[in-house]
Design a protein around this motif. Structure first.
Motif, mmCIF file in Angstrom:
data_model
loop_
_atom_site.group_PDB
_atom_site.id
_atom_site.type_symbol
_atom_site.label_atom_id
_atom_site.label_comp_id
_atom_site.label_asym_id
_atom_site.label_seq_id
_atom_site.Cartn_x
_atom_site.Cartn_y
_atom_site.Cartn_z
ATOM 1 N N ALA A 144 0.836 -1.203 0.000
ATOM 2 C CA ALA A 144 0.000 0.000 0.000
ATOM 3 C C ALA A 144 0.874 1.257 0.000
ATOM 4 C CB ALA A 144 -0.923 -0.005 1.216
ATOM 5 N N ALA A 145 1.985 1.215 0.748
ATOM 6 C CA ALA A 145 2.914 2.347 0.749
ATOM 7 C C ALA A 145 3.509 2.571 -0.636
ATOM 8 C CB ALA A 145 4.025 2.106 1.772
ATOM 9 N N VAL A 146 3.831 1.484 -1.330
ATOM 10 C CA VAL A 146 4.392 1.593 -2.679
ATOM 11 C C VAL A 146 3.369 2.218 -3.637
ATOM 12 C CG1 VAL A 146 5.151 0.251 -4.682
ATOM 13 C CG2 VAL A 146 6.053 -0.272 -2.424
ATOM 14 N N VAL A 147 2.114 1.796 -3.542
ATOM 15 C CA VAL A 147 1.066 2.366 -4.390
ATOM 16 C C VAL A 147 0.935 3.868 -4.124
ATOM 17 C CG1 VAL A 147 -1.420 2.396 -4.861
ATOM 18 C CG2 VAL A 147 -0.217 0.217 -4.651
ATOM 19 N N HIS A 148 0.951 4.263 -2.855
ATOM 20 C CA HIS A 148 0.842 5.683 -2.522
ATOM 21 C C HIS A 148 2.073 6.460 -3.002
ATOM 22 C CE1 HIS A 148 -2.420 4.294 0.034
ATOM 23 N NE2 HIS A 148 -2.785 5.539 0.192
ATOM 24 N N ALA A 149 3.251 5.837 -2.915
ATOM 25 C CA ALA A 149 4.457 6.505 -3.407
ATOM 26 C C ALA A 149 4.375 6.715 -4.913
ATOM 27 C CB ALA A 149 5.694 5.675 -3.052
ATOM 28 N N MET A 169 -5.617 14.585 -5.563
ATOM 29 C CA MET A 169 -5.201 14.388 -4.166
ATOM 30 C C MET A 169 -4.012 15.296 -3.860
ATOM 31 S SD MET A 169 -6.092 12.104 -1.739
ATOM 32 C CE MET A 169 -5.448 11.218 -0.327
ATOM 33 N N PRO A 170 -4.039 16.070 -2.769
ATOM 34 C CA PRO A 170 -2.901 16.936 -2.429
ATOM 35 C C PRO A 170 -1.622 16.118 -2.238
ATOM 36 C CG PRO A 170 -4.829 17.523 -1.124
ATOM 37 C CD PRO A 170 -5.167 16.254 -1.847
ATOM 38 N N LEU A 171 -0.532 16.660 -2.732
ATOM 39 C CA LEU A 171 0.747 15.950 -2.684
ATOM 40 C C LEU A 171 1.185 15.674 -1.245
ATOM 41 C CD1 LEU A 171 3.136 14.827 -4.278
ATOM 42 C CD2 LEU A 171 4.162 17.106 -4.240
ATOM 43 N N LEU A 172 1.028 16.662 -0.358
ATOM 44 C CA LEU A 172 1.452 16.475 1.025
ATOM 45 C C LEU A 172 0.610 15.410 1.733
ATOM 46 C CD1 LEU A 172 2.166 20.153 2.159
ATOM 47 C CD2 LEU A 172 3.806 18.363 1.573
ATOM 48 N N THR A 173 -0.655 15.309 1.364
ATOM 49 C CA THR A 173 -1.506 14.261 1.949
ATOM 50 C C THR A 173 -1.031 12.887 1.501
ATOM 51 O OG1 THR A 173 -3.411 15.757 1.958
ATOM 52 C CG2 THR A 173 -3.868 13.400 2.154
ATOM 53 N N LEU A 174 -0.707 12.749 0.226
ATOM 54 C CA LEU A 174 -0.184 11.479 -0.289
ATOM 55 C C LEU A 174 1.122 11.108 0.405
ATOM 56 C CD1 LEU A 174 -0.837 11.761 -4.139
ATOM 57 C CD2 LEU A 174 -1.762 10.027 -2.597
ATOM 58 N N GLU A 175 1.982 12.114 0.595
ATOM 59 C CA GLU A 175 3.261 11.855 1.251
ATOM 60 C C GLU A 175 3.051 11.395 2.694
ATOM 61 O OE1 GLU A 175 7.443 14.182 1.224
ATOM 62 O OE2 GLU A 175 5.820 15.241 2.230
ATOM 63 N N ARG A 176 2.145 12.061 3.396
ATOM 64 C CA ARG A 176 1.872 11.691 4.786
ATOM 65 C C ARG A 176 1.314 10.270 4.873
ATOM 66 N NH1 ARG A 176 -0.847 15.759 5.762
ATOM 67 N NH2 ARG A 176 -2.961 14.954 5.566
ATOM 68 N N VAL A 182 4.398 3.060 5.562
ATOM 69 C CA VAL A 182 5.765 2.558 5.748
ATOM 70 C C VAL A 182 6.007 2.246 7.221
ATOM 71 C CG1 VAL A 182 8.215 3.131 5.620
ATOM 72 C CG2 VAL A 182 6.705 3.748 3.738
ATOM 73 N N ALA A 183 5.617 3.166 8.104
ATOM 74 C CA ALA A 183 5.832 2.959 9.536
ATOM 75 C C ALA A 183 5.049 1.746 10.041
ATOM 76 C CB ALA A 183 5.424 4.215 10.310
ATOM 77 N N ALA A 184 3.786 1.616 9.626
ATOM 78 C CA ALA A 184 2.977 0.476 10.064
ATOM 79 C C ALA A 184 3.546 -0.835 9.522
ATOM 80 C CB ALA A 184 1.530 0.657 9.600
ATOM 81 N N GLY A 185 3.984 -0.814 8.250
ATOM 82 C CA GLY A 185 4.590 -2.010 7.662
ATOM 83 C C GLY A 185 5.885 -2.382 8.359
ATOM 84 N N PHE A 186 6.664 -1.381 8.762
ATOM 85 C CA PHE A 186 7.925 -1.638 9.472
ATOM 86 C C PHE A 186 7.662 -2.303 10.819
ATOM 87 C CE2 PHE A 186 11.255 -0.172 12.450
ATOM 88 C CZ PHE A 186 12.373 -0.679 11.808
ATOM 89 N N VAL A 187 6.639 -1.829 11.535
ATOM 90 C CA VAL A 187 6.290 -2.418 12.833
ATOM 91 C C VAL A 187 5.874 -3.879 12.657
ATOM 92 C CG1 VAL A 187 4.625 -2.353 14.731
ATOM 93 C CG2 VAL A 187 5.667 -0.231 13.904
#
Length: 269
Positions: A144-149, A169-176, A182-187
C-alpha cells in the motif's frame, strides 16, 4: 462462515477455478471499461471484484491440507491493498488508482489460479499461522505504501508539467499517507522477524539464515534507515521513494522470490 459440511465442496478444484475466473474477469472488465463509466459505477465494480477475490481466498483457506506459495501470497497482498484503497477512497474521493489496482487484481488472481502453491500437511507449531499472518499483513501495508508513493510521484510530475487537477489528491496528503503505511509495515515486519526468530529457535534451535531471512532483514534495515532519515534528516521526494522501492523489492525477493524459484524454476515444494 460457511457450514462445515460445505467446506470440502467449496474447496474442490472446479468451484475454485470458476470463482477465480469470475474474480479475474470482473477485475479485467473494470480495467477495460474504467474510462467510460462513472466513478460510482467504477467503485461498485471494484467492490464486486474485491468481494469475489475474498471468496477465492476463503476457498483456499478451507482447503485441506493447507496450500500456500508465492502466488497466493501475492494474491492476499493485492487483496489487502484493494481493501486499503476501498476504505481510503471513501475518506479521500480524489484518490484515483482503480485502473491500476484492477490490473493488479487480475494478474494476482490468475497467478494464484495457475500456481496454487504447495501443501503444508503439518505445522511445526500451532502458532505458525500467526507468523504467516504477520508476514502477509506487512506485505500488504508495504505494498500500500508503494502504491501511494507511485501516486505521489505521478502527482509531483503533473505539478511540474502544469497538468495538476484542482480535484487531485494533495501531494502532502499522499506523502503523509505513504509514510504512515511505511511505519505500520515496518512495525509488522519487525514483529514478523521476531516471530520467525522465535520459531527458528524453538524448532531448529538456531537462527536459520536462508534467502528468505536474509532479504527480509535487508528490507527491514532499509525501511529503518528510511524512517530514520525521514525523522532526523527530513528525507522526502525521490530519495525517499527510491529507498521505499528498494525495501519493497528486497521484501518481495524474501518470500515471493524464494518460493517462485523453488516452485516454478526448481519445481520443488
Amino acid at each position: 462462515m460457511p457450514p462445515m459440511s460445505l467446506m470440502p465442496a467449496l474447496a474442490s478444484p472446479l468451484p475454485a477455478a470458476v470463482l477465480s475466473g469470475c474474480a479475474a474477469l470482473t477485475y479485467a472488465v473494470l480495467a477495460w471499461v474504467h474510462p467510460r463509466i462513472s466513478v460510482p459505477q467504477s467503485r461498485s465494480l471494484l467492490g464486486l471484484a474485491w468481494l469475489l477475490h475474498l471468496v477465492v481466498l476463503l476457498v483456499g483457506l478451507f482447503e485441506q491440507p493447507a496450500r500456500f506459495g508465492f502466488a497466493p501470497a501475492l494474491s492476499v497482498t493485492a487483496w489487502l491493498v484493494l481493501t486499503v484503497y476501498l476504505v481510503e477512497s471513501r475518506l479521500y474521493p480524489q484518490l484515483r488508482a482503480r485502473w491500476t489496482l484492477a490490473v493488479l487484481g487480475t494478474v494476482a488472481v490468475l497467478l494464484a489460479w495457475i500456481f496454487p502453491g504447495t501443501h503444508y500437511p503439518a505445522l511445526g507449531s500451532a502458532l505458525m499461522p500467526l507468523h504467516w499472518a504477520l508476514g502477509i499483513a506487512s506485505y500488504g501495508l508495504i505494498a500500500a505504501a508503494v502504491v501511494h508513493a507511485w501516486l505521489m510521484q505521478r502527482a509531483e510530475k503533473a505539478m511540474r508539467l502544469g497538468n495538476a487537477s484542482e480535484t487531485a489528491m494533495p501531494l502532502l496528503t499522499l506523502e503523509r499517507l505513504t509514510f504512515r503505511f511505511v511505519a505500520a509495515g515496518f512495525v509488522l515486519l519487525s514483529a514478523t522477524l521476531l516471530a520467525g526468530w522465535y520459531f527458528s529457535e524453538t524448532l531448529n534451535h538456531r537462527w536459520v539464515w536462508d534467502h528468505k531471512t536474509t532479504f527480509s532483514v535487508l528490507s527491514w534495515l532499509t525501511m529503518g534507515v528510511l524512517l530514520w532519515g525521514r525523522w532526523r534528516l527530513g528525507w522526502r521526494g525521490r530519495v525517499a521513494v527510491r529507498m521505499l522501492y528498494l525495501a519493497a523489492g528486497l521484501l518481495l525477493l524474501g518470500y515471493v522470490g524464494s518460493r517462485f524459484v523453488l516452485e516454478v524454476l526448481l519445481q520443488r515444494g
